[in-house]
Design a protein around this motif. Structure first.
Motif, PDB file in Angstrom:
ATOM      1  N   VAL A 135      30.466  40.095  33.738  1.00  0.00           N
ATOM      2  CA  VAL A 135      31.583  39.803  32.833  1.00  0.00           C
ATOM      3  C   VAL A 135      33.022  40.223  33.365  1.00  0.00           C
ATOM      4  O   VAL A 135      33.969  39.328  33.488  1.00  0.00           O
ATOM      5  CB  VAL A 135      31.303  39.811  31.346  1.00  0.00           C
ATOM      6  N   SER A 136      33.213  41.421  33.376  1.00  0.00           N
ATOM      7  CA  SER A 136      34.453  41.980  34.004  1.00  0.00           C
ATOM      8  C   SER A 136      34.703  41.370  35.227  1.00  0.00           C
ATOM      9  O   SER A 136      35.909  41.110  35.741  1.00  0.00           O
ATOM     10  CB  SER A 136      34.374  43.411  34.253  1.00  0.00           C
ATOM     11  N   GLY A 137      33.943  40.994  36.235  1.00  0.00           N
ATOM     12  CA  GLY A 137      33.895  40.762  37.425  1.00  0.00           C
ATOM     13  C   GLY A 137      34.285  39.120  37.471  1.00  0.00           C
ATOM     14  O   GLY A 137      35.364  38.818  38.352  1.00  0.00           O
ATOM     15  N   ALA A 138      33.732  38.311  36.735  1.00  0.00           N
ATOM     16  CA  ALA A 138      34.165  37.004  36.472  1.00  0.00           C
ATOM     17  C   ALA A 138      35.479  36.930  35.615  1.00  0.00           C
ATOM     18  O   ALA A 138      35.893  35.589  35.378  1.00  0.00           O
ATOM     19  CB  ALA A 138      33.015  36.345  35.783  1.00  0.00           C
ATOM     20  N   SER A 139      36.183  37.862  35.220  1.00  0.00           N
ATOM     21  CA  SER A 139      37.325  37.618  34.289  1.00  0.00           C
ATOM     22  C   SER A 139      38.443  36.928  34.811  1.00  0.00           C
ATOM     23  O   SER A 139      39.346  36.278  33.945  1.00  0.00           O
ATOM     24  CB  SER A 139      37.746  38.882  33.905  1.00  0.00           C
ATOM     25  N   PHE A 140      38.693  36.866  36.085  1.00  0.00           N
ATOM     26  CA  PHE A 140      39.628  36.063  36.778  1.00  0.00           C
ATOM     27  C   PHE A 140      39.465  34.691  36.599  1.00  0.00           C
ATOM     28  O   PHE A 140      40.361  33.795  36.917  1.00  0.00           O
ATOM     29  CB  PHE A 140      39.909  36.646  38.425  1.00  0.00           C
ATOM     30  N   LEU A 141      38.162  34.131  36.178  1.00  0.00           N
ATOM     31  CA  LEU A 141      38.128  32.784  35.979  1.00  0.00           C
ATOM     32  C   LEU A 141      38.743  32.096  34.951  1.00  0.00           C
ATOM     33  O   LEU A 141      39.004  30.827  34.850  1.00  0.00           O
ATOM     34  CB  LEU A 141      36.421  32.318  35.879  1.00  0.00           C
ATOM     35  N   LEU A 142      39.272  33.135  34.105  1.00  0.00           N
ATOM     36  CA  LEU A 142      40.158  32.675  32.786  1.00  0.00           C
ATOM     37  C   LEU A 142      41.146  31.957  33.328  1.00  0.00           C
ATOM     38  O   LEU A 142      41.739  31.157  32.411  1.00  0.00           O
ATOM     39  CB  LEU A 142      40.218  33.787  32.043  1.00  0.00           C
ATOM     40  N   GLY A 143      41.928  32.287  34.508  1.00  0.00           N
ATOM     41  CA  GLY A 143      43.006  31.473  35.055  1.00  0.00           C
ATOM     42  C   GLY A 143      42.722  30.229  35.629  1.00  0.00           C
ATOM     43  O   GLY A 143      43.503  29.696  36.115  1.00  0.00           O
ATOM     44  N   GLU A 144      41.432  30.000  35.575  1.00  0.00           N
ATOM     45  CA  GLU A 144      41.220  28.776  36.456  1.00  0.00           C
ATOM     46  C   GLU A 144      41.131  27.303  35.568  1.00  0.00           C
ATOM     47  O   GLU A 144      40.548  27.359  34.541  1.00  0.00           O
ATOM     48  CB  GLU A 144      39.695  28.875  37.122  1.00  0.00           C
ATOM     49  N   THR A 145      41.643  26.358  35.722  1.00  0.00           N
ATOM     50  CA  THR A 145      41.610  24.996  35.123  1.00  0.00           C
ATOM     51  C   THR A 145      40.724  24.197  35.570  1.00  0.00           C
ATOM     52  O   THR A 145      40.003  24.259  36.700  1.00  0.00           O
ATOM     53  CB  THR A 145      42.976  24.470  35.361  1.00  0.00           C
ATOM     54  N   SER A 147      38.862  20.794  37.193  1.00  0.00           N
ATOM     55  CA  SER A 147      39.167  19.945  38.310  1.00  0.00           C
ATOM     56  C   SER A 147      37.932  19.246  38.531  1.00  0.00           C
ATOM     57  O   SER A 147      36.943  19.266  37.791  1.00  0.00           O
ATOM     58  CB  SER A 147      39.434  20.760  39.582  1.00  0.00           C
ATOM     59  N   ILE A 148      37.950  18.365  39.283  1.00  0.00           N
ATOM     60  CA  ILE A 148      36.670  17.393  39.495  1.00  0.00           C
ATOM     61  C   ILE A 148      35.560  18.274  40.079  1.00  0.00           C
ATOM     62  O   ILE A 148      34.389  18.102  39.698  1.00  0.00           O
ATOM     63  CB  ILE A 148      37.050  16.441  40.790  1.00  0.00           C
ATOM     64  N   GLN A 149      35.973  19.355  40.886  1.00  0.00           N
ATOM     65  CA  GLN A 149      34.608  20.008  41.451  1.00  0.00           C
ATOM     66  C   GLN A 149      34.511  21.285  40.540  1.00  0.00           C
ATOM     67  O   GLN A 149      33.262  21.835  40.784  1.00  0.00           O
ATOM     68  CB  GLN A 149      35.117  20.345  42.861  1.00  0.00           C
ATOM     69  N   HIS A 150      35.381  21.614  39.689  1.00  0.00           N
ATOM     70  CA  HIS A 150      35.239  23.161  38.993  1.00  0.00           C
ATOM     71  C   HIS A 150      35.435  22.900  37.519  1.00  0.00           C
ATOM     72  O   HIS A 150      36.216  22.112  36.932  1.00  0.00           O
ATOM     73  CB  HIS A 150      36.362  24.104  39.311  1.00  0.00           C
ATOM     74  N   PRO A 151      34.451  23.589  36.807  1.00  0.00           N
ATOM     75  CA  PRO A 151      34.397  23.595  35.419  1.00  0.00           C
ATOM     76  C   PRO A 151      35.894  24.242  34.864  1.00  0.00           C
ATOM     77  O   PRO A 151      35.999  25.083  35.813  1.00  0.00           O
ATOM     78  CB  PRO A 151      33.130  24.134  35.028  1.00  0.00           C
ATOM     79  N   GLU A 152      36.181  24.183  33.826  1.00  0.00           N
ATOM     80  CA  GLU A 152      37.082  24.998  33.250  1.00  0.00           C
ATOM     81  C   GLU A 152      36.734  26.590  33.243  1.00  0.00           C
ATOM     82  O   GLU A 152      35.425  26.646  32.730  1.00  0.00           O
ATOM     83  CB  GLU A 152      37.694  24.601  31.968  1.00  0.00           C
ATOM     84  N   GLY A 153      37.546  27.348  33.532  1.00  0.00           N
ATOM     85  CA  GLY A 153      37.335  28.719  33.749  1.00  0.00           C
ATOM     86  C   GLY A 153      36.579  29.477  32.479  1.00  0.00           C
ATOM     87  O   GLY A 153      35.699  30.322  32.380  1.00  0.00           O
ATOM     88  N   TRP A 214      40.990  27.260  45.840  1.00  0.00           N
ATOM     89  CA  TRP A 214      41.976  27.560  45.024  1.00  0.00           C
ATOM     90  C   TRP A 214      43.176  27.345  45.989  1.00  0.00           C
ATOM     91  O   TRP A 214      43.527  28.071  46.930  1.00  0.00           O
ATOM     92  CB  TRP A 214      42.061  28.864  44.540  1.00  0.00           C
ATOM     93  N   PRO A 215      44.312  26.624  45.472  1.00  0.00           N
ATOM     94  CA  PRO A 215      44.406  25.664  44.308  1.00  0.00           C
ATOM     95  C   PRO A 215      43.682  24.266  44.810  1.00  0.00           C
ATOM     96  O   PRO A 215      43.198  23.536  43.877  1.00  0.00           O
ATOM     97  CB  PRO A 215      45.675  25.310  43.921  1.00  0.00           C
ATOM     98  N   VAL A 216      43.824  24.041  45.912  1.00  0.00           N
ATOM     99  CA  VAL A 216      43.164  22.795  46.357  1.00  0.00           C
ATOM    100  C   VAL A 216      42.507  22.744  47.776  1.00  0.00           C
ATOM    101  O   VAL A 216      42.520  23.648  48.393  1.00  0.00           O
ATOM    102  CB  VAL A 216      44.283  21.665  46.840  1.00  0.00           C
ATOM    103  N   ALA A 217      41.455  21.967  48.038  1.00  0.00           N
ATOM    104  CA  ALA A 217      40.714  21.711  49.058  1.00  0.00           C
ATOM    105  C   ALA A 217      41.401  21.584  50.338  1.00  0.00           C
ATOM    106  O   ALA A 217      42.420  20.495  50.346  1.00  0.00           O
ATOM    107  CB  ALA A 217      39.361  20.936  48.970  1.00  0.00           C
ATOM    108  N   VAL A 218      40.924  22.169  51.429  1.00  0.00           N
ATOM    109  CA  VAL A 218      41.602  21.805  52.647  1.00  0.00           C
ATOM    110  C   VAL A 218      40.632  21.408  53.495  1.00  0.00           C
ATOM    111  O   VAL A 218      39.373  21.952  53.790  1.00  0.00           O
ATOM    112  CB  VAL A 218      42.524  23.084  53.348  1.00  0.00           C
TER     113      VAL A 218
END
Length: 257
Positions: A135-145, A147-153, A214-218
């Motif tokens: 849970v601590s390790g995944a905490s950075f996901l809170l900043g993710e919005t 997108s088509i490929q990613h659920p909200e953090g 992050w933030p877009v695919a290349v």
């Protein structure tokens, strides 16, 4: 930064030995980038790209979760599945994703997001096996919005919290033992396994499936930066640590005589 890069390499060596019998994942460190991604090239080799700006301020738990999540994609064969899904929906670029019809975009997005959630839970299992807090390790996901490929953090973190009690920590003990026997010195092993993890007793075109972005695919061809191959990393780390370990071993041997 150097310590973070070394930790990524140590985790890569550990996971490669645990899941792929030591077959090396090609690790790419990219300057001035926040992109993190996995893909499989035309030769079938696994690749991991890590934007140095992304990991610069991460805690040790967060870094462990990030790399474990990426290996979740590789172990679960998400790059290959992503390629199949993209071919099914005629996706060649990010623009094609936005041009999908409403129904097609909904179905496509669900397939892509489901893989992210799967990799999250897989990564959490690995992090538990390393003695860290998922849970601590995944905490950075809170900043993710979203997108088509990613659920909200926030949703991703909630899923990890909800499933944490049912997670079974990955058992790395055999892998630690195998590495110890291969290297024949616990001090060398300590340089390859993640810090704060105690080993068990021992004898001392490319696939466009950039699943994480992050933030877009290349495109894979756009990746730039230093590349280290898993085999080369193993050799370099082993040589470097042996240079430190062998004098100590020699002194212990001389004292015992």
């Amino acid at each position: 930064m150097a310590d973070h890069s070394l930790e990524v390499l140590k985790l890569s060596v550990l996971f490669d030995n645990h899941f792929f019998n030591g077959a090396p994942t090609q690790v790419h460190f990219i300057q001035n980038s926040t992109m993190v991604g996995t893909w499989v090239d035309e030769q079938g080799a696994a690749n991991l790209s890590v934007g140095l700006d992304r990991i610069q301020f991460m805690s040790s738990d967060q870094l462990a979760f990030l790399i474990a999540h990426e290996y979740g994609h590789l172990v679960l064969k998400h790059p290959q599945k992503t390629q199949e899904i993209q071919q099914q929906y005629g996706i060649v670029s990010t623009f094609d994703e936005f041009m999908l019809s409403f129904d097609a975009k909904r179905d496509y997005s669900k397939l892509m997001r489901d893989m992210e959630l799967q990799a999250d839970l897989f990564g959490a299992k690995l992090v538990l096996g390393l003695g860290r807090d998922p849970v601590s390790g995944a905490s950075f996901l809170l900043g993710e919005t979203k997108s088509i490929q990613h659920p909200e953090g926030t949703l991703r973190l909630a899923k990890i919290k909800a499933g944490e009690s049912n997670l079974i920590a990955e058992d790395f003990s055999d892998t630690f033992s195998d590495l110890a026997m291969q290297l024949s010195d616990a001090e060398v092993l300590a340089a390859l396994v993640p810090s704060d993890t105690l080993p068990v007793d021992s004898n001392d075109s490319t696939v466009k499936a950039v699943v994480e972005s992050w933030p877009v695919a290349v495109d894979v061809g756009d990746y730039a930066g230093d590349t280290l191959y898993g085999f080369e990393v193993s050799v370099l780390l082993t040589v470097a640590v042996l240079a430190c370990a062998l004098p100590r071993w020699w002194r212990r041997t001389r004292v015992g005589q």
